[in-house]
Design an enzyme around this catalytic site. Structure first.
Site, PDB file in Angstrom:
ATOM      1  N   ASP A  94      -1.028   1.648  -6.509  1.00 22.49           N
ATOM      2  CA  ASP A  94      -1.006   0.727  -5.070  1.00 22.49           C
ATOM      3  C   ASP A  94      -0.262   1.589  -4.201  1.00 22.49           C
ATOM      4  O   ASP A  94       0.983   2.066  -4.290  1.00 22.49           O
ATOM      5  CB  ASP A  94       0.001  -0.294  -5.848  1.00 22.49           C
ATOM      6  CG  ASP A  94       0.225  -1.391  -4.634  1.00 22.49           C
ATOM      7  OD1 ASP A  94      -0.541  -1.227  -3.611  1.00 22.49           O
ATOM      8  OD2 ASP A  94       1.185  -2.525  -4.924  1.00 22.49           O
TER       9      ASP A  94
ATOM     10  N   GLU B 205      -5.825   0.844  -3.529  1.00 29.93           N
ATOM     11  CA  GLU B 205      -5.625   0.501  -4.940  1.00 29.93           C
ATOM     12  C   GLU B 205      -6.510   0.999  -5.725  1.00 29.93           C
ATOM     13  O   GLU B 205      -7.755   1.028  -5.697  1.00 29.93           O
ATOM     14  CB  GLU B 205      -5.548  -1.201  -4.961  1.00 29.93           C
ATOM     15  CG  GLU B 205      -5.311  -1.685  -6.276  1.00 29.93           C
ATOM     16  CD  GLU B 205      -5.591  -3.040  -6.245  1.00 29.93           C
ATOM     17  OE1 GLU B 205      -4.935  -3.793  -7.391  1.00 29.93           O
ATOM     18  OE2 GLU B 205      -6.051  -3.825  -5.364  1.00 29.93           O
TER      19      GLU B 205
END
Length: 453
Positions: free
Chosen positions: A107, A199
């Site tokens: 992330d 991501e």
């Protein structure tokens, strides 16, 4: 009369929870929630955004009321039967538990803002957000200390933080940095699954067996991109994603690959921390007294009688700490999309121009991946923050900008015609002469197939 007033007051209290500070978000812990929520309500009251949120909250409350009525009619016999069925399902899920994979969720937190601060050092010590007055895409950690977050209208953010710098998004730049990141990720798993620009999931099981530990050196990522990342390491994708949120910013958290470690982690985990459980689902479950994953498991029989089979099975998997270990490869992608947030526009030709630009961008992405699709979808949001999705499916696959735009333009034309009539009606009532004002498009193709196959 009193009953109606009580319902309206209750709905407004619920709306405060819906629109107010989400202190589950990294960087927003320990803030003055009451002060921030008061500013948000004062900034939005009477706006189209507020009215649309109020309407949505009333709809959610109606769903909860219906659900509670259904719950009241469930007999003990029905509950016992449901318990047997769900317990059987739980046993089957337990037997399928796979602890042999090491999944990493990457992330790139506040990614757009991080790229902007990298390229403009003057922004590093300032609260900044990327987006527009209509909607923000992300905010840096300094801005979060004021309650500024992604998916918040920029005009509200400026009330919370008057010194906030809102930077217009530059998606070409973000895509370029994202490609650099993916080059690094491919060293660990050539078949990693990218979820978006910022991501991705990796299965590093083979990497660990053949080479060495993860990560070898996070400086490798920082040196190449100038930004930082968080990663969560766990036996499946669901847990890995939750883990990546644990030690932000620029942190790492791991769940060891054994059942006890998984159950210890999941035991007190708030359901809102799990991907797939948003504000609405959280509120519906909270009405049933469910806040943690343990409570989700304890109420498994009841949930099977109140929710769809897809939903209650998902809840059961979450409560048992289960998730996927299979990462979808690029060739199996169901869709590809581009999306843009922008200021209000009312002229049809401007909307068509933007649509064409996005279609060209999408076509380039499809070409790079060697994909085609048969369904084109547009997603649009008007100034009342109402979202509409329209799709068109053709018999043979398309991939060029011209083919995609031809379909998208026809979908958009229909909406402009419809909204044109609505705007005329609104002009009579509310003395406004605005046309269709769109905030975002999403054009996607599905299902995708490889070219030349």
């Amino acid at each position: 009369m009193d009953s109606t007033k009580e319902k309206n007051d209750s709905c407004k209290d619920d709306l405060l929870l819906r629109m107010g500070l989400n202190d589950n978000k990294a960087g927003m812990e320990g803030l003055d929630k009451e002060k921030i929520n008061k500013i948000i309500m004062e900034a939005t009251k009477g706006s189209r955004f507020y009215e649309n949120e109020l309407k949505k909250e009333k709809q959610v409350n109606q769903r909860i009321e219906t659900m509670m009525q259904q719950k009241a009619q469930i007999t003990s016999q029905q509950l016992r039967k449901a318990q047997l069925q769900v317990n059987k399902c739980a046993m089957e899920l337990e037997q399928s538990r796979d602890l042999n994979n090491t999944i990493v969720h990457i992330d790139m937190d506040a990614f757009y803002a991080a790229v902007e601060m990298r390229d403009n050092p003057e922004l590093k010590d300032k609260p900044i957000a990327v987006g527009s007055s209509s909607m923000l895409s992300t905010s840096n950690y300094r801005a979060r200390r004021f309650g500024v977050r992604a998916a918040m209208p920029g005009f509200i953010a400026k009330k919370l933080c008057p010194q906030l710098t809102i930077v217009p998004p530059n998606f070409d730049k973000y895509r370029a940095v994202s490609r650099e990141v993916k080059e690094i990720l491919a060293d660990y798993d050539p078949n990693f699954m990218a979820m978006s620009l910022d991501e991705a999931y990796l299965n590093i099981t083979t990497h660990l067996q053949e080479r060495q530990n993860w990560p070898e050196d996070k400086r490798k990522y920082f040196i190449k991109t100038g930004t930082s990342l968080e990663n969560g390491i766990a036996p499946n994708t669901m847990l890995a994603k939750v883990c990546s949120d644990k030690n932000k910013p620029n942190g790492q958290y791991q769940i060891l690959p054994n059942r006890q470690a998984v159950m210890d982690f999941i035991k007190d985990l708030p359901i809102r921390k799990v991907s797939g459980i948003g504000k609405v689902t959280e509120k519906m479950l909270k009405a049933l007294g469910i806040i943690t994953c343990t409570e989700l498991y304890q109420q498994r029989a009841l949930l099977s009688l109140l929710f769809s089979e897809t939903s209650w099975r998902y809840f059961l998997q979450i409560s048992m700490g289960l998730g996927s270990t299979h990462l979808t490869r690029d060739g199996e992608r169901k869709s590809m999309s581009v999306e843009r947030t922008f200021s209000e526009i009312s002229k049809a030709e401007e909307q068509y121009s933007l649509c064409q630009e996005l279609c060209s961008e999408l076509a380039q992405d499809l070409q790079k991946e060697g994909l085609k699709g048969r369904t084109v979808t547009i997603k649009l949001k008007n100034v009342n923050f109402e979202v509409k999705t329209r799709a068109s499916t053709v018999s043979s696959a398309v991939s060029t900008a011209e083919e995609i735009f031809a379909l998208a333009k026809e979908l958009l034309r229909t909406e402009i015609d419809v909204f044109g009539y609505l705007v005329f009606s609104m002009k009579k009532i509310r003395n406004t002469n605005k046309g269709v004002l769109l905030v975002s498009y999403r054009l996607e193709t599905q299902p995708c197939q490889a070219l030349g196959v």
